[in-house]
Design an enzyme around this catalytic site. Sequence first.
Site, PDB file in Angstrom:
ATOM      1  N   HIS A  34       0.812  -1.598  -0.224  1.00  0.00           N
ATOM      2  CA  HIS A  34      -0.118   0.284   0.324  1.00  0.00           C
ATOM      3  C   HIS A  34       0.568   1.019  -0.189  1.00  0.00           C
ATOM      4  CE1 HIS A  34      -4.780  -1.664   1.281  1.00  0.00           C
ATOM      5  NE2 HIS A  34      -3.438  -2.581   0.530  1.00  0.00           N
ATOM      6  N   TYR A 163      -8.871   5.871   7.738  1.00  0.00           N
ATOM      7  CA  TYR A 163      -9.139   5.816   9.079  1.00  0.00           C
ATOM      8  C   TYR A 163     -10.276   7.390   8.449  1.00  0.00           C
ATOM      9  CZ  TYR A 163      -5.085   3.703  10.388  1.00  0.00           C
ATOM     10  OH  TYR A 163      -4.024   2.231  10.186  1.00  0.00           O
ATOM     11  N   PRO A 255      -4.505   0.132  18.840  1.00  0.00           N
ATOM     12  CA  PRO A 255      -4.401   0.130  17.493  1.00  0.00           C
ATOM     13  C   PRO A 255      -3.815   0.907  16.672  1.00  0.00           C
ATOM     14  CG  PRO A 255      -6.406  -0.213  18.492  1.00  0.00           C
ATOM     15  CD  PRO A 255      -5.437  -0.254  19.804  1.00  0.00           C
ATOM     16  N   LYS A 259       1.002  -0.308  15.329  1.00  0.00           N
ATOM     17  CA  LYS A 259       2.660  -0.359  15.799  1.00  0.00           C
ATOM     18  C   LYS A 259       3.086  -1.802  16.401  1.00  0.00           C
ATOM     19  CE  LYS A 259       3.915   3.153  13.540  1.00  0.00           C
ATOM     20  NZ  LYS A 259       4.051   2.419  12.205  1.00  0.00           N
ATOM     21  N   TYR A 347       4.427   6.344  10.150  1.00  0.00           N
ATOM     22  CA  TYR A 347       2.899   5.421   8.921  1.00  0.00           C
ATOM     23  C   TYR A 347       4.194   4.194   9.074  1.00  0.00           C
ATOM     24  CZ  TYR A 347      -1.242   3.356   8.619  1.00  0.00           C
ATOM     25  OH  TYR A 347      -2.073   2.339   8.599  1.00  0.00           O
TER      26      TYR A 347
END
Length: 353
Positions: A34, A163, A255, A259, A347
């Site tokens: 991704h 998100y 969550p 990570k 990220y």
Amino acid sequence: MEATLRAGVLEHGTVELLNATGLGARMQREGAVHKGIELRFDGRGHRIDFVDLAGGKTIMLYAQHEVLKDLIAARLEAGGAILFEASDAALRDIDGKAPRVTFIQSGRAQEIACDFVAGCDGFHGVCRPSIPQSRRHEYVRVYPFGWFGVLVQAPPSSDELIYAHHPEGFALVSTRSPEIQRLYFQCDPQDDVAKWSDDRIWEQFRSRLATLEGWRPREGPILQKNIVAMRSFVCEPMQHGKLFLAGDAAHIVPPTGAKGLNLAVADVWVLARALVEFYRAGRRDLLEGYSERALARIWRAEYFSWWMTSMLHTFPGNDGFQERLQIAELRYVTTSRPKAVTLAENYVGLPLA
Ligand code: DHB
């Protein structure tokens, strides 16, 4: 172990390490690269482009239990012993001359004599409590919400993870394969999955993920439901005598941002190098510095996970002030390149070196 659902996002460095150690073949075949995520709020989506913002790095969607299967297979193939179904594990003399792990297996008391013990036995394991209470400090935040996770038989609703911030609460769209989706919505941590019919679940997803253009998730049979509690936790230091904690035994992240597994991999990488240098060159400094080195990265991930959680969830008692601050921050992250870089580089993950 191979059936328990956990997160599915591997950082750039985790992917590189699995490849470099010969463990990446199935991940390369079955995982999905991704190149960004979407932040969705106020009915609009905003893409965070990792390739552009994080120096060409990407993430891999490959479920944690699939990584476990690959690790177990590699260990067995290398002739390593894995003792399943052991009970009553305990550590003895970890700060003395003869450290041991004792346990019961097949009804027999057994013992392993150790130079060192890697405490990789999770948050509820026996290793962390083996460090005397007076020699460790635990830092904790418990969040007043959980994630309701579902596994859905339907093709991905979106090419990338979404998100979503919404007045009714956070929602996340993820995926596991071309046929299976993984979705989550913020819930009461005490809630009971039995109280949630499929219809009621889809109502939440439709409403929290709606856009002004009328976006809807792809629906399908719900195969599994579970509730994930959310906390931040760090134990300092992560070592005592011959015991070295790694992963959830020493720290937990909420969550948001996925990570957990990546942090465990980074701990083990630091610890493995320290052990190699001890046996190869008699060096003790890397072992002595393990905790300090690991904690620098851990606190950075703790910060990132807390920040993402704080920005995206509805907190009980949230007033209009807090909600507007969250929207202001989301607008900032999606319009300012330096802010977007902050999200993207955390990220995809810090370099391991
Ligand atoms: C997933 C879990 C996460 O916590 C996250 O931030 C993204 C994806 C997942 O299970 O796919």
